[in-house]
Every structure is written in C-alpha cells, then in structure tokens.
Design a protein around this motif. Structure first.
Motif, short mmCIF file in Angstrom:
data_model
loop_
_atom_site.label_atom_id
_atom_site.label_comp_id
_atom_site.label_asym_id
_atom_site.label_seq_id
_atom_site.Cartn_x
_atom_site.Cartn_y
_atom_site.Cartn_z
N GLN A 1 0.84 -1.19 0.00
CA GLN A 1 0.00 0.00 0.00
C GLN A 1 0.88 1.26 0.00
OE1 GLN A 1 -3.39 0.07 -0.07
NE2 GLN A 1 -3.41 -2.16 -0.21
N ASP A 2 0.32 2.35 -0.48
CA ASP A 2 1.05 3.62 -0.53
C ASP A 2 1.52 4.04 0.86
OD1 ASP A 2 0.40 3.67 -3.24
OD2 ASP A 2 -1.38 4.89 -2.89
N GLU A 3 0.66 3.84 1.84
CA GLU A 3 1.00 4.22 3.22
C GLU A 3 2.19 3.40 3.73
OE1 GLU A 3 -2.08 3.44 2.09
OE2 GLU A 3 -3.02 5.42 2.16
N ASP A 4 2.28 2.14 3.28
CA ASP A 4 3.42 1.29 3.66
C ASP A 4 4.73 1.84 3.08
OD1 ASP A 4 1.69 -0.47 4.99
OD2 ASP A 4 1.37 -1.66 3.17
N TYR A 5 4.65 2.34 1.86
CA TYR A 5 5.84 2.96 1.26
C TYR A 5 6.28 4.18 2.06
CZ TYR A 5 5.48 0.02 -2.90
OH TYR A 5 5.45 -1.05 -3.78
N MET A 6 5.31 4.94 2.54
CA MET A 6 5.65 6.10 3.38
C MET A 6 6.34 5.65 4.67
SD MET A 6 4.95 8.89 1.80
CE MET A 6 5.06 10.10 3.12
N SER A 7 5.86 4.57 5.24
CA SER A 7 6.51 4.02 6.45
C SER A 7 7.93 3.59 6.13
CB SER A 7 5.73 2.82 6.98
OG SER A 7 4.49 3.19 7.46
N GLN A 8 8.12 2.98 4.97
CA GLN A 8 9.45 2.54 4.56
C GLN A 8 10.41 3.72 4.43
OE1 GLN A 8 10.70 -0.64 4.05
NE2 GLN A 8 8.79 -1.21 5.09
N LEU A 9 9.91 4.85 3.96
CA LEU A 9 10.75 6.05 3.86
C LEU A 9 11.26 6.46 5.23
CD1 LEU A 9 8.91 8.35 1.27
CD2 LEU A 9 11.20 7.36 1.06
N SER A 10 10.41 6.37 6.24
CA SER A 10 10.82 6.78 7.59
C SER A 10 11.89 5.86 8.15
CB SER A 10 9.61 6.85 8.53
OG SER A 10 9.08 5.57 8.75
N PHE A 11 11.96 4.63 7.61
CA PHE A 11 12.99 3.68 8.05
C PHE A 11 14.24 3.75 7.19
CE2 PHE A 11 9.07 1.33 9.48
CZ PHE A 11 9.24 1.61 10.83
N ASN B 1 14.41 3.61 3.79
CA ASN B 1 14.32 2.91 2.51
C ASN B 1 13.92 3.89 1.42
OD1 ASN B 1 13.89 1.26 0.34
ND2 ASN B 1 12.34 -0.02 1.31
N ASP B 2 14.92 4.54 0.81
CA ASP B 2 14.66 5.56 -0.20
C ASP B 2 14.02 5.00 -1.47
OD1 ASP B 2 15.66 7.41 1.53
OD2 ASP B 2 17.57 7.70 0.48
N SER B 3 14.20 3.70 -1.72
CA SER B 3 13.60 3.12 -2.92
C SER B 3 12.07 3.09 -2.83
CB SER B 3 14.15 1.72 -3.18
OG SER B 3 13.78 0.85 -2.14
N ALA B 4 11.53 3.28 -1.64
CA ALA B 4 10.07 3.34 -1.49
C ALA B 4 9.52 4.54 -2.26
CB ALA B 4 9.69 3.44 -0.01
N LEU B 5 10.28 5.63 -2.31
CA LEU B 5 9.85 6.80 -3.09
C LEU B 5 9.77 6.45 -4.57
CD1 LEU B 5 9.06 9.81 -3.07
CD2 LEU B 5 11.45 10.30 -3.58
N ASP B 6 10.73 5.66 -5.05
CA ASP B 6 10.71 5.25 -6.45
C ASP B 6 9.39 4.56 -6.81
OD1 ASP B 6 13.28 6.23 -6.68
OD2 ASP B 6 14.23 4.27 -6.43
N ALA B 7 8.91 3.72 -5.92
CA ALA B 7 7.66 3.01 -6.17
C ALA B 7 6.49 3.99 -6.26
CB ALA B 7 7.40 1.98 -5.07
N LEU B 8 6.49 4.98 -5.37
CA LEU B 8 5.42 5.99 -5.39
C LEU B 8 5.50 6.85 -6.64
CD1 LEU B 8 5.46 7.01 -1.62
CD2 LEU B 8 3.68 5.69 -2.82
N VAL B 9 6.71 7.24 -7.02
CA VAL B 9 6.89 8.04 -8.24
C VAL B 9 6.43 7.24 -9.45
CG1 VAL B 9 8.59 9.12 -9.77
CG2 VAL B 9 8.73 9.48 -7.30
#
Length: 182
Positions: free
Chosen positions: A2-12, A14-22
């Motif tokens: 989920q998008d919200e999970d990617y946001m959580s990953q950013l806080s940890f 994991n910069d590649s989570a932004l790539d998934a959102l982009v």
C-alpha cells in the motif's frame, strides 16, 4: 504494498520506497498539474516539488491516513502557490501544431474536442476547475477531494454541481458563437 506502507518505509530509511510511489503516481500528478496550469514545464516542476515534499515528510515519519488525497493536496497547493505569485503572468499557447496527423480526421476531431473542453474548463475559477479535474480526470471520490482540498464533502458536491452548470453555460455560449461565425 500500500502507498502508506511505502511512506513508512521512507521513515525507516528505505529511499527506494519513493521510487515506487513516483512510478505509480508521476503520470497522474503530472496530468493533474498540467490541466490546472496549462504549461508542461510548470507541471513538471509541480510534480518534482510534490514528490520532494512526500519524500521529506516520509523521512520525518509522516504517514498520511490516506496517501492519494494527501498527495493531490500537495500538488494542488503547489498549483495554488503558482497562481498566487503576484509576478505570474499566464501565457496561453493556442497554436498547437497537429503535424503528422494529416488524413486522420477522427484523431484530429477528438483532439479539437478535447482542446475545446479543456479551454472551456480553464475559463472556470480555480475552485470549480480543481474539483472537476480531481473528480473526472483523476477519478477521486468526493471524500478524497474533500481531503485533498481541505473542504467539507458538501462543499465538494456543491462546487462540482455549480462547476458543471457553469461549464454547460460556457459550452452552450461557445457553441452558439461557432454557429454564428460559420
């Protein structure tokens, strides 16, 4: 994920989570910003600012309850900021070439209809134009639009209803002008 999970990953971290959102939302946010601003470069700037803010908020541990309306809110605010700048002058480029489309009349007709509709939408005020774009071009639900624009759901409904009525008047007026001009 989920998008919200990617946001959580950013806080940890994991910069590649932004790539998934982009990857998931770049085209949608660009289309929204372009429709509001009618300028490719400005729309791309808004997209970059939007994802930069998403990244920064993610790094701070911000995880929105609903990512999509939150993302559109950031993009909408970027567009509003552009419009608020006193030195900003909008320039309309009405001369778009249709090179390479000779003989493909149905494509040209669709493009002209689309341009006519977008030109008509752009005559509406920002408050009506933004709700119509979010609803009909971005396919957001009323509640998501309300979250995006920080307004009550009933205000969204009223703006969509009024915006459609104003748009209908514009289209009818332009249609009559087209008949007179022929």
């Amino acid at each position: 994920m989920q998008d919200e999970d990617y946001m959580s990953q950013l806080s940890f971290g994991n910069d590649s989570a932004l790539d998934a959102l982009v990857f998931r939302y770049h085209k949608l946010v660009y289309g929204y910003a372009y429709r509001l601003l009618q300028d490719e470069k400005l729309a791309e700037d808004i997209v970059q600012e939007t994802f930069l803010k998403i990244y920064q908020q993610g790094k701070k541990g911000c995880v929105p309850e609903q990512f999509k309306p939150w993302m559109y809110k950031i993009a909408t605010n970027g567009c509003k900021d552009y419009w608020k700048k006193a030195s900003t002058q909008r320039e309309h480029c009405m001369d778009k070439s249709l090179e390479g489309m000779e003989g493909i009349h149905h494509i040209i007709d669709r493009q002209l209809e689309r341009k006519w509709m977008i030109d008509s939408l752009n005559q509406l005020s920002f408050e009506y134009r933004s709700v119509l774009y979010l609803r009909f071009y971005q396919d957001l639900k009323y509640a998501e639009i309300a979250l995006t624009l920080d307004i009550p759901v009933n205000t969204v409904k009223v703006r969509i209803s009024r915006g459609l009525k104003y748009l209908e008047r514009i289209l009818k007026h332009e249609d009559r002008e087209g008949v007179k001009g022929q």
